[in-house]
Design a protein around this motif. Structure first.
Motif, mmCIF file in Angstrom:
data_model
loop_
_atom_site.group_PDB
_atom_site.id
_atom_site.type_symbol
_atom_site.label_atom_id
_atom_site.label_comp_id
_atom_site.label_asym_id
_atom_site.label_seq_id
_atom_site.Cartn_x
_atom_site.Cartn_y
_atom_site.Cartn_z
ATOM 1 N N LEU A 154 5.876 -0.276 -3.873
ATOM 2 C CA LEU A 154 5.656 0.206 -5.404
ATOM 3 C C LEU A 154 5.847 -0.766 -6.389
ATOM 4 C CD1 LEU A 154 7.341 3.650 -5.237
ATOM 5 C CD2 LEU A 154 4.904 3.187 -5.424
ATOM 6 N N ALA A 155 7.079 -1.732 -6.289
ATOM 7 C CA ALA A 155 7.570 -2.905 -6.959
ATOM 8 C C ALA A 155 6.271 -4.081 -6.933
ATOM 9 C CB ALA A 155 8.774 -3.476 -6.476
ATOM 10 N N LEU A 156 5.750 -4.145 -5.934
ATOM 11 C CA LEU A 156 4.722 -4.964 -5.755
ATOM 12 C C LEU A 156 3.516 -4.661 -6.735
ATOM 13 C CD1 LEU A 156 4.846 -6.145 -2.146
ATOM 14 C CD2 LEU A 156 5.605 -7.430 -4.195
ATOM 15 N N ILE A 157 3.212 -3.207 -6.546
ATOM 16 C CA ILE A 157 2.074 -2.562 -7.270
ATOM 17 C C ILE A 157 2.284 -2.621 -8.651
ATOM 18 C CG2 ILE A 157 0.872 -0.545 -7.821
ATOM 19 C CD1 ILE A 157 1.284 0.076 -4.740
ATOM 20 N N ILE A 158 3.496 -2.568 -9.286
ATOM 21 C CA ILE A 158 3.732 -2.441 -10.548
ATOM 22 C C ILE A 158 3.711 -3.869 -10.884
ATOM 23 C CG2 ILE A 158 5.679 -2.213 -12.100
ATOM 24 C CD1 ILE A 158 6.691 0.156 -10.391
ATOM 25 N N GLY A 159 4.247 -4.672 -10.277
ATOM 26 C CA GLY A 159 4.081 -6.161 -10.731
ATOM 27 C C GLY A 159 2.538 -6.495 -10.830
ATOM 28 N N VAL A 160 1.909 -6.154 -9.966
ATOM 29 C CA VAL A 160 0.424 -6.734 -9.970
ATOM 30 C C VAL A 160 -0.267 -6.018 -11.058
ATOM 31 C CG1 VAL A 160 -1.576 -6.493 -9.039
ATOM 32 C CG2 VAL A 160 0.092 -7.310 -7.562
ATOM 33 N N THR A 161 0.145 -4.681 -11.386
ATOM 34 C CA THR A 161 -0.339 -4.148 -12.508
ATOM 35 C C THR A 161 -0.088 -4.680 -13.956
ATOM 36 O OG1 THR A 161 -0.330 -2.046 -11.132
ATOM 37 C CG2 THR A 161 -0.586 -1.883 -13.615
ATOM 38 N N ILE B 216 -2.466 -6.485 -16.779
ATOM 39 C CA ILE B 216 -2.483 -5.998 -18.298
ATOM 40 C C ILE B 216 -2.181 -7.062 -19.045
ATOM 41 C CG2 ILE B 216 -1.114 -4.559 -19.858
ATOM 42 C CD1 ILE B 216 -0.634 -2.496 -17.773
ATOM 43 N N PHE B 217 -1.179 -8.049 -18.814
ATOM 44 C CA PHE B 217 -1.019 -9.098 -19.560
ATOM 45 C C PHE B 217 -2.204 -10.159 -19.517
ATOM 46 C CE2 PHE B 217 3.595 -8.232 -18.816
ATOM 47 C CZ PHE B 217 3.642 -8.028 -20.226
ATOM 48 N N ALA B 218 -2.721 -10.083 -18.256
ATOM 49 C CA ALA B 218 -4.215 -10.934 -18.489
ATOM 50 C C ALA B 218 -5.277 -10.622 -19.180
ATOM 51 C CB ALA B 218 -4.462 -11.157 -16.794
ATOM 52 N N ILE B 219 -5.335 -9.150 -19.187
ATOM 53 C CA ILE B 219 -6.273 -8.659 -20.274
ATOM 54 C C ILE B 219 -6.128 -8.760 -21.560
ATOM 55 C CG2 ILE B 219 -7.576 -6.352 -20.806
ATOM 56 C CD1 ILE B 219 -8.494 -7.426 -18.073
ATOM 57 N N TRP B 220 -4.708 -8.606 -21.986
ATOM 58 C CA TRP B 220 -4.278 -8.801 -23.299
ATOM 59 C C TRP B 220 -4.395 -10.280 -23.767
ATOM 60 C CZ3 TRP B 220 -0.016 -11.756 -25.126
ATOM 61 C CH2 TRP B 220 0.392 -11.402 -26.473
ATOM 62 N N GLY B 221 -3.950 -10.976 -22.964
ATOM 63 C CA GLY B 221 -4.576 -12.441 -23.111
ATOM 64 C C GLY B 221 -5.797 -12.658 -23.381
ATOM 65 N N PHE B 222 -6.602 -12.199 -22.562
ATOM 66 C CA PHE B 222 -8.148 -12.242 -22.649
ATOM 67 C C PHE B 222 -8.583 -11.699 -24.228
ATOM 68 C CE2 PHE B 222 -12.648 -10.678 -22.212
ATOM 69 C CZ PHE B 222 -13.272 -11.651 -21.790
ATOM 70 N N GLY B 223 -8.040 -10.514 -24.282
ATOM 71 C CA GLY B 223 -8.522 -9.970 -25.502
ATOM 72 C C GLY B 223 -7.997 -10.647 -26.829
ATOM 73 N N SER B 224 -6.851 -11.380 -26.879
ATOM 74 C CA SER B 224 -6.343 -12.020 -27.803
ATOM 75 C C SER B 224 -7.111 -13.156 -28.093
ATOM 76 C CB SER B 224 -4.724 -12.452 -27.687
ATOM 77 O OG SER B 224 -3.911 -11.050 -27.551
ATOM 78 N N LEU C 69 -10.933 -3.827 -18.531
ATOM 79 C CA LEU C 69 -10.336 -2.696 -18.009
ATOM 80 C C LEU C 69 -10.861 -2.098 -16.909
ATOM 81 C CD1 LEU C 69 -8.786 -1.015 -21.242
ATOM 82 C CD2 LEU C 69 -7.436 -2.395 -19.571
ATOM 83 N N SER C 70 -12.033 -2.181 -16.590
ATOM 84 C CA SER C 70 -12.664 -1.614 -15.476
ATOM 85 C C SER C 70 -12.490 -2.346 -14.478
ATOM 86 C CB SER C 70 -14.093 -1.371 -15.843
ATOM 87 O OG SER C 70 -14.539 -0.386 -16.777
ATOM 88 N N VAL C 71 -12.700 -4.046 -14.678
ATOM 89 C CA VAL C 71 -12.328 -4.776 -13.526
ATOM 90 C C VAL C 71 -11.099 -4.746 -12.976
ATOM 91 C CG1 VAL C 71 -12.384 -7.302 -13.129
ATOM 92 C CG2 VAL C 71 -14.362 -6.293 -14.435
ATOM 93 N N LEU C 72 -10.101 -4.346 -14.007
ATOM 94 C CA LEU C 72 -8.727 -4.397 -13.673
ATOM 95 C C LEU C 72 -8.561 -3.083 -12.892
ATOM 96 C CD1 LEU C 72 -5.576 -5.289 -13.998
ATOM 97 C CD2 LEU C 72 -5.588 -3.883 -16.057
ATOM 98 N N MET C 73 -9.111 -2.246 -13.162
ATOM 99 C CA MET C 73 -9.215 -0.844 -12.196
ATOM 100 C C MET C 73 -9.220 -1.185 -10.890
ATOM 101 S SD MET C 73 -7.607 2.185 -12.088
ATOM 102 C CE MET C 73 -7.448 2.413 -14.074
ATOM 103 N N VAL C 74 -10.541 -1.745 -10.787
ATOM 104 C CA VAL C 74 -11.051 -2.224 -9.541
ATOM 105 C C VAL C 74 -9.876 -2.855 -8.534
ATOM 106 C CG1 VAL C 74 -12.858 -3.406 -8.145
ATOM 107 C CG2 VAL C 74 -13.317 -1.981 -10.088
#
Length: 313
Positions: free
Chosen positions: A52-59, A63-71, A84-89
């Motif tokens: 769970l900790a690994l999954i949370i870390g990857v998530t 999110i930070f990667a998408i946020w940086g991309f959006g910024s 976000l769709s790519v992130l979900m996959v």
């Protein structure tokens, strides 16, 4: 086999209900201790927390990667539907890998134990005393999905969506509980995956090389006198490691004549020698002395070999 039969056969006697006598492929009886249900449950809980900790870390990293991309491109997180769709996959793939590859990777390693098992001091082993195969590890972990993860995912998804009936929820709960409690109802504390794969979980005893062997071999023979009678090449000594050295010492100390014959023949077959007759103890004492000297030389240079299946570290 009863205690009386074990004693007559010269095998070790069990002292507790979790102690077992396992016959190695070389025909040597070995004392092992089956891991308790509590140790197995603790290891599983630790592994689930780690996953769970690994999954949370990857998530969070995604999110930070998408946020940086959006910024960088002037988009808000809510409007970045494509990323976000790519992130979900990737998130779904990560869950699958962490849920399955985590157990496979660690149990296929030399230590045959996940981080949770290492903390609780247990490991996976083959019940026939042989090497733990990839097929066995894969089988026991596929069954774990059926036993635990898939029902839990089904229950959690139904609770979130609100579409699950009370009967379905109770059926799923009973299913998971039945498999979780299964090890309590058999003497070897096996789960269904162990039954199918031919494995069990045992306590992991990892003594150092200096504690594995005594300063000399058993009193019945003289190591210094017999060592010069046989000469072994480095290649002939490289087929075994610390685990086999420990096993060989046990045979020399308490093994029957039959056990000595069996082990001597096994070693001869392994190193390409023709087995002799009548001097098995002398041969084994010489091989013991030479193997121990080789392993100790390797340790002085930071090289260790745990058993015949592992490479020098």
């Amino acid at each position: 086999m009863s205690r009386a039969k074990i004693a007559v056969a010269g095998l070790p006697v069990r002292h507790s209900k979790l102690d077992r006598v396992m016959i190695s492929p070389e025909g040597v009886p070995l004392n092992i201790s089956v891991a308790s249900a509590g140790a197995r449950a603790g290891a599983l809980l630790l592994d689930i927390v780690i996953i769970l900790a690994l999954i949370i870390g990857v998530t969070l990293a995604g999110i930070f990667a998408i946020w940086g991309f959006g910024s960088a491109f002037g988009q808000s997180l809510e409007s970045a539907e494509g990323p976000l769709s790519v992130l979900m996959v990737f998130w779904i793939i990560a869950i699958f890998l962490f849920r399955n590859a985590y157990f496979l990777y660690f149990e296929l390693g030399d230590r045959a134990a996940t981080w949770g098992k290492r903390v609780t001091g247990i490991r996976v082993a083959a019940r026939d005393g042989g090497r733990l195969t990839a097929e066995a590890v894969i089988a026991r972990n596929i069954v774990r999905d059926i036993e635990l993860f898939l029902p839990l995912m089904f229950l959690s998804s139904g609770e979130v969506s609100g579409t699950m009936s009370d009967f379905t929820a109770w059926a799923g709960f009973i299913w998971v509980l039945m498999f979780l409690l299964f090890p309590l109802f058999n003497k070897d504390r096996l789960r269904c995956g162990d039954l199918i794969a031919g494995t069990w979980v045992i306590n992991n005893v990892k003594p150092k090389l200096g504690n594995l062997v005594a300063p000399s071999v058993p009193e019945q023979g003289n190591a210094s006198a017999t060592a010069g009678r046989y000469v072994f090449s480095d290649q002939e000594l490289s087929v075994y490691g610390e685990y086999e050295l420990q096993t060989l010492e046990k045979v020399l100390r308490s093994g029957t004549d039959e056990a000595l014959d069996t082990v001597a023949a096994s070693i001869c077959a392994k190193i390409g020698w023709e087995p002799g007759s009548g001097d098995e103890r002398i041969f084994l004492e010489a091989y013991y002395t030479a193997l121990r000297a080789k392993l100790e030389r390797g340790m002085r240079f930071g090289k260790r070999r745990k058993d015949k299946f592992s490479q020098t570290e």
